[in-house]
Scaffold this active site. Structure first.
Site, PDB file in Angstrom:
ATOM      1  N   CYS A 247      65.035  73.307 -31.025  1.00 19.19           N
ATOM      2  CA  CYS A 247      66.046  73.962 -31.856  1.00 19.19           C
ATOM      3  C   CYS A 247      65.763  73.775 -33.350  1.00 19.19           C
ATOM      4  O   CYS A 247      64.810  74.346 -33.858  1.00 19.19           O
ATOM      5  CB  CYS A 247      67.443  73.469 -31.461  1.00 19.19           C
ATOM      6  SG  CYS A 247      68.776  74.541 -32.041  1.00 19.19           S
ATOM      7  N   HIS A 332      67.295  75.055 -25.551  1.00 19.94           N
ATOM      8  CA  HIS A 332      67.554  73.666 -25.148  1.00 19.94           C
ATOM      9  C   HIS A 332      67.056  73.402 -23.726  1.00 19.94           C
ATOM     10  O   HIS A 332      67.761  73.700 -22.761  1.00 19.94           O
ATOM     11  CB  HIS A 332      69.048  73.360 -25.239  1.00 19.94           C
ATOM     12  CG  HIS A 332      69.549  73.291 -26.639  1.00 19.94           C
ATOM     13  ND1 HIS A 332      69.603  72.117 -27.353  1.00 19.94           N
ATOM     14  CD2 HIS A 332      69.994  74.252 -27.478  1.00 19.94           C
ATOM     15  CE1 HIS A 332      70.063  72.355 -28.567  1.00 19.94           C
ATOM     16  NE2 HIS A 332      70.305  73.646 -28.661  1.00 19.94           N
ATOM     17  N   GLU A 334      66.878  70.590 -22.304  1.00 22.08           N
ATOM     18  CA  GLU A 334      67.758  69.584 -21.672  1.00 22.08           C
ATOM     19  C   GLU A 334      69.025  70.236 -21.146  1.00 22.08           C
ATOM     20  O   GLU A 334      69.819  69.597 -20.443  1.00 22.08           O
ATOM     21  CB  GLU A 334      68.102  68.474 -22.668  1.00 22.08           C
ATOM     22  CG  GLU A 334      69.238  68.760 -23.619  1.00 22.08           C
ATOM     23  CD  GLU A 334      68.905  69.755 -24.703  1.00 22.08           C
ATOM     24  OE1 GLU A 334      69.844  70.213 -25.393  1.00 22.08           O
ATOM     25  OE2 GLU A 334      67.713  70.104 -24.880  1.00 22.08           O
TER      26      GLU A 334
END
Length: 358
Positions: A247, A332, A334
């Site tokens: 990001c 993202h 994750e």
């Protein structure tokens, strides 16, 4: 029921029902298209300085639980929903959304036409806004909104102030914290990384003195061009250690390598954004939260090549360096709350650290 207003800098006023706290702050009004995951959204520090509108109509129905936080101190300035559920039902729920917002001093508004507001933001772009009491003077408030500058210190507000370790016996990784989601720490810890979380303005010299196998550049809020110290740090780290950016970290890598970043009209925020992996031709559904992007044409001025591309608007979603062990993605991996299509990128980070160590 207590009334509350959402006032935009273009003079638009939306009256709805108040919930949460009554601590009002001017913020950038943005929208998130996720159908679930409002707890992760609220606790994502990349929303620092923003008022978040959820496009999914029912919010609060599963409450707030102890496990799904992405930070302990949320930094959003307000929360806008179509319908707020006062009586959540979930076996993991510990409290209602209203109780949580009151604890964290975040104001909310329900009962407004979130579709109309979203169309406005898509057509006109994000804009400054504020939640206010129902008797607020609209004309004076609009003048105040137009005169209020955007924040430029969000990362300093949300980054850790002191380094702290999360010990293990695996690869030593320095996580440069620009507002890191806990999900990044969870994924690295799952892979037994010996983690050291460092403040955003840590020097390259201090990082290299720890002899890390890799450096993770986290997500975070704001304009990447405000982060000149971090950009210089990345330049000094290039070629000396494996680097993985997520990001804001992705945008900073691009700037450090000579590419450019631009502000998007209304950004990408949600957990349903399709991205193509250009190496495999596979499409991944991704979780995203960003208002800036790397300018595709500017990659020609760098040693970076595009590795992933958004299917909705063809924007740059990932890059890799042609000489150094550096790669990054705009979205993202994750996830939190999901989807988990891109989780493999953490494994690639581990493999690259192993390869460079040999």
């Amino acid at each position: 029921m207590q009334k509350r207003k959402l006032i935009l800098e273009d003079g638009s006023v939306y009256e709805g029902i108040a919930f949460g706290d009554d601590t009002y702050q001017v913020g950038e009004l943005v929208f998130n298209t996720g159908m679930s995951g409002y707890q992760e959204v609220l606790s994502d520090l990349s929303y620092c300085g923003q008022i978040v509108l959820m496009t999914y109509p029912l919010i609060g129905n599963y409450g707030i639980n102890r496990d799904d936080f992405e930070s302990l101190d949320p930094a959003v300035f307000g929360f806008v929903v179509r319908e707020y559920c006062e009586t959540p039902s979930n076996f993991r729920g510990d409290m209602s959304l209203d109780t949580f917002l009151k604890q964290k001093h975040i104001p909310g508004i329900a009962g407004v036409d979130t579709r109309a507001i979203t169309r406005k933001l898509r057509n006109s772009g994000t804009m400054r806004a504020i939640l206010a009491d129902s008797d607020a003077n609209v004309e004076e408030t609009v003048k105040m909104l137009k005169a209020t500058p955007y924040l430029h210190d969000q990362v300093a507000r949300v980054s850790t102030q002191k380094p702290f370790p999360i010990p293990s016996r695996g690869k030593k990784v320095v996580l440069l914290d620009f507002g890191a989601k806990h999900g990044i720490i969870r994924e690295l810890s799952k892979r037994h990384c010996d983690l050291i979380v460092m403040p955003y303005d840590t020097s390259a010299e201090a990082i290299l003195a720890l002899h890390p196998d890799g450096v993770m550049l986290s997500n975070g809020p704001g304009d990447p061009k405000d982060m000149q110290v971090a950009i210089q740090t990345i330049r000094e780290l290039m070629g000396k250690v494996v680097i993985f950016g997520i990001c804001l970290g992705h945008q900073l890598i691009a700037l450090a390598c000579g590419a450019n970043t631009v502000k998007l009209k209304f950004g990408h925020r949600g957990c349903n954004h399709p991205v193509m992996n250009l190496a495999t031709g596979k499409v991944e559904m991704t979780s995203q939260n960003h208002g800036y992007a790397v300018e595709a044409e500017s990659l020609e001025n760098s040693e970076l090549v595009m590795s992933h591309q958004a299917l909705n608007d063809k924007s740059v979603e990932g890059v890799r360096h042609q000489r150094y062990p550096i790669f990054s993605v705009q979205y993202h991996p994750e996830a939190a709350p999901g989807p988990e299509d891109s989780n493999y990128l953490f494994d690639q980070f581990m493999e690259l650290m192993e390869k460079e160590r040999v």
